[in-house]
Motif scaffolding. Structure first.
Motif, PDB file in Angstrom:
ATOM      1  N   GLY A 165      35.758  34.859  46.862  1.00  0.00           N
ATOM      2  CA  GLY A 165      36.273  34.342  45.579  1.00  0.00           C
ATOM      3  C   GLY A 165      36.276  33.080  45.369  1.00  0.00           C
ATOM      4  N   LYS A 166      35.415  32.294  45.789  1.00  0.00           N
ATOM      5  CA  LYS A 166      35.476  30.579  45.979  1.00  0.00           C
ATOM      6  C   LYS A 166      34.951  30.143  44.646  1.00  0.00           C
ATOM      7  CE  LYS A 166      32.751  29.831  49.614  1.00  0.00           C
ATOM      8  NZ  LYS A 166      32.835  31.191  49.966  1.00  0.00           N
ATOM      9  N   SER A 167      34.068  30.859  44.067  1.00  0.00           N
ATOM     10  CA  SER A 167      33.620  30.620  42.539  1.00  0.00           C
ATOM     11  C   SER A 167      34.452  30.915  41.646  1.00  0.00           C
ATOM     12  CB  SER A 167      32.034  31.065  42.520  1.00  0.00           C
ATOM     13  OG  SER A 167      31.124  30.648  43.530  1.00  0.00           O
ATOM     14  N   THR A 168      35.227  31.895  41.751  1.00  0.00           N
ATOM     15  CA  THR A 168      36.084  32.313  40.561  1.00  0.00           C
ATOM     16  C   THR A 168      37.149  31.387  40.734  1.00  0.00           C
ATOM     17  OG1 THR A 168      35.555  34.635  41.213  1.00  0.00           O
ATOM     18  CG2 THR A 168      37.376  34.047  40.081  1.00  0.00           C
ATOM     19  N   SER A 228      45.771  35.618  43.213  1.00  0.00           N
ATOM     20  CA  SER A 228      44.700  36.509  42.706  1.00  0.00           C
ATOM     21  C   SER A 228      43.946  35.731  41.634  1.00  0.00           C
ATOM     22  CB  SER A 228      44.980  38.010  42.258  1.00  0.00           C
ATOM     23  OG  SER A 228      43.726  38.506  41.350  1.00  0.00           O
ATOM     24  N   ALA A 229      42.629  34.919  42.093  1.00  0.00           N
ATOM     25  CA  ALA A 229      42.102  34.189  40.805  1.00  0.00           C
ATOM     26  C   ALA A 229      41.518  35.204  39.854  1.00  0.00           C
ATOM     27  CB  ALA A 229      40.999  33.347  41.815  1.00  0.00           C
ATOM     28  N   LYS A 230      41.192  36.287  39.983  1.00  0.00           N
ATOM     29  CA  LYS A 230      40.730  37.197  38.891  1.00  0.00           C
ATOM     30  C   LYS A 230      41.910  37.424  37.945  1.00  0.00           C
ATOM     31  CE  LYS A 230      38.155  41.500  38.140  1.00  0.00           C
ATOM     32  NZ  LYS A 230      37.682  42.741  39.095  1.00  0.00           N
ATOM     33  N   GLU A 231      43.042  37.805  38.486  1.00  0.00           N
ATOM     34  CA  GLU A 231      43.999  38.420  37.512  1.00  0.00           C
ATOM     35  C   GLU A 231      45.035  37.384  37.236  1.00  0.00           C
ATOM     36  OE1 GLU A 231      44.060  41.352  36.312  1.00  0.00           O
ATOM     37  OE2 GLU A 231      42.223  41.904  37.300  1.00  0.00           O
ATOM     38  N   LYS A 232      44.710  36.087  37.689  1.00  0.00           N
ATOM     39  CA  LYS A 232      45.632  35.022  37.522  1.00  0.00           C
ATOM     40  C   LYS A 232      47.016  35.172  38.075  1.00  0.00           C
ATOM     41  CE  LYS A 232      42.233  33.023  35.087  1.00  0.00           C
ATOM     42  NZ  LYS A 232      41.308  34.020  35.207  1.00  0.00           N
ATOM     43  N   LEU A 233      47.239  35.757  39.309  1.00  0.00           N
ATOM     44  CA  LEU A 233      48.581  35.982  39.988  1.00  0.00           C
ATOM     45  C   LEU A 233      48.916  34.706  40.740  1.00  0.00           C
ATOM     46  CD1 LEU A 233      48.184  39.443  41.069  1.00  0.00           C
ATOM     47  CD2 LEU A 233      49.143  38.545  38.835  1.00  0.00           C
TER      48      LEU A 233
END
Length: 415
Positions: free
Chosen positions: A227-230, A378-383
């Motif tokens: 998830g580095k790019s996210t 969580s980069a995807k869920e902005k946690l």
């Protein structure tokens, strides 16, 4: 010269082969083959079967034993009339030219190893001139010791063994030998040219880094597909390519990030992987220089991965090889939204493992000793992103004050 093409793996069916040894138990071999299947999927191949063998170590002649090789051959022949017959066999370790040659004679299908598969993916992902040059150099380095295997089709045209044996007995005299030496010279010349080109690219990139001014550099490092790019897209508000595939990012991307009026440069680097070929590390020196010259490393970890602790060790060992082990760093445990665990029964006396421990309990293990050098997001869920940004801000500001003590005006509040 026979063209070096690995990209044929796309849309073909594949068999995976791995070994169970004293150093690599059955569970570890399964994890490695899971990763190899993910690599094959990334390259466009569909895995239809796995073969493993419990041995003391790989055979120098055929990698697996002759009995296991015959078992694989029997399966391939049985699938010849299937809708999608087996197109290749992929081995989980790098094969020598001798092993490849002997295996091909028995199986009569395309043979790949982990290294050639990774090279194929790198060739697919390379976008910039630097990355394309680095991939091409790694491919030629891989191909050079395997040239004779590429020319085995000339054995039937060679000078034959003759009654006296001697040097001609290998069947590669005459046109085959001439072509082989010609190809070797061409490849060596090409390798020299590519190295020179990379030196020029490295000089250009070094000049670019020097022109970035008095700014702290932060590099995202970690295993591939963590998830580095996210995280880069989230912090820099950029559009770096991110995908649930291995090596989605190959070209290093650098973006300017500003947190509370504090600017710094953030680099997204190529992911590491187990059994990463040495030639790739050598070829990608220019790309990895972003890691070497960083002031702060953000080691991103996929905490939902069942084997994340070994992935941490792989990255730490690679950083040590690059001379980056002593750099300021923090571990960023990403994908907490995907973390799963199984609750134990009350009468279950088996030891606690990462499969049956909650995330809160996990945080109280060795991770608790890391303090602020450990974040869960969580980069995807902005946690936990606000806390993450605040932590980066404090670390970057501290590094900036240490490195540029007379540049404190950067931290003046902006009305």
């Amino acid at each position: 010269m026979k063209e070096f093409v690995i990209s044929e793996v796309k849309a073909e069916t594949a068999i995976l082969v791995g070994l169970i040894t004293k150093e690599q138990d059955e569970a570890k071999t399964k994890e490695y083959l899971d990763e190899l299947e993910f690599l094959a999927d990334t390259a466009g191949a569909v895995t239809v079967k796995r073969f493993t063998q419990r041995v003391g170590g790989p055979s120098s002649v055929t990698y697996v034993g002759t009995g296991k090789l015959e078992e694989i051959r029997a399966y391939i022949e049985a699938e010849e009339d299937a809708e999608r017959p087996v197109g290749m066999v992929i081995f989980d370790d790098e094969l020598s030219a001798k092993q490849m040659r002997n295996i091909e004679k028995v199986l009569q299908v395309k043979i790949l190893d982990r290294t050639s598969l990774i090279l194929d993916i790198f060739a697919m992902r390379a976008q910039t001139a630097a990355a394309k040059t680095q991939v091409e150099l790694a491919q030629y380095r891989y191909m050079l010791p395997r040239l004779q295997r590429l020319w085995t089709h000339l054995e039937r045209q060679g000078g034959g063994s003759g009654s006296g044996g001697g040097k001609g007995s290998v069947g590669l005299r005459g046109p085959g030998e001439t072509q082989l030496e010609m190809d070797r010279r061409i490849i060596l010349n090409r390798i020299t040219l590519l190295k020179q080109r990379l030196v020029e690219i490295d000089k250009q990139m070094s000049t670019q880094r020097k022109n970035r001014g008095r700014t702290i550099r932060v590099a995202l490092v970690g295993y591939t597909n963590v998830g580095k790019s996210t995280i880069m897209n989230m912090l820099a508000k950029s559009e770096v390519f991110a995908e649930n595939k291995l090596f989605a990012t190959l070209d290093t991307t650098v973006r300017k990030v500003v947190i509370d009026n504090l600017p710094f440069l953030l680099a997204d680097t190529v992911g590491f992987i187990r059994k990463l070929p040495t030639d790739l590390v050598d070829s990608f020196k220019s790309t990895l220089d972003e890691t070497r010259e960083a002031d702060l490393l953000l080691h991103v970890v996929d905490i939902s991965h069942p084997d994340f602790e070994e992935q941490i060790r792989v990255v730490e060992n690679t950083l040590k090889e690059l001379g980056c082990a002593d750099k300021p760093s923090m571990i960023v445990f990403n994908k907490i939204d995907n973390y799963t665990w199984t609750e134990k029964e009350e009468d279950d006396l088996t030891p606690m493992t990462k499969e049956n421990i909650t995330l809160d309990e996990l945080k109280r293990t060795w991770m608790a000793r890391l303090g602020e050098n450990c974040m869960f997001i969580s980069a995807k869920e902005k946690l936990n992103i606000d806390e993450f940004r605040e932590t980066i801000y404090r670390k970057v500001r501290e590094l900036h004050v240490q490195k540029y003590p007379y540049n404190d005006f950067l931290y003046m509040d902006v009305e």
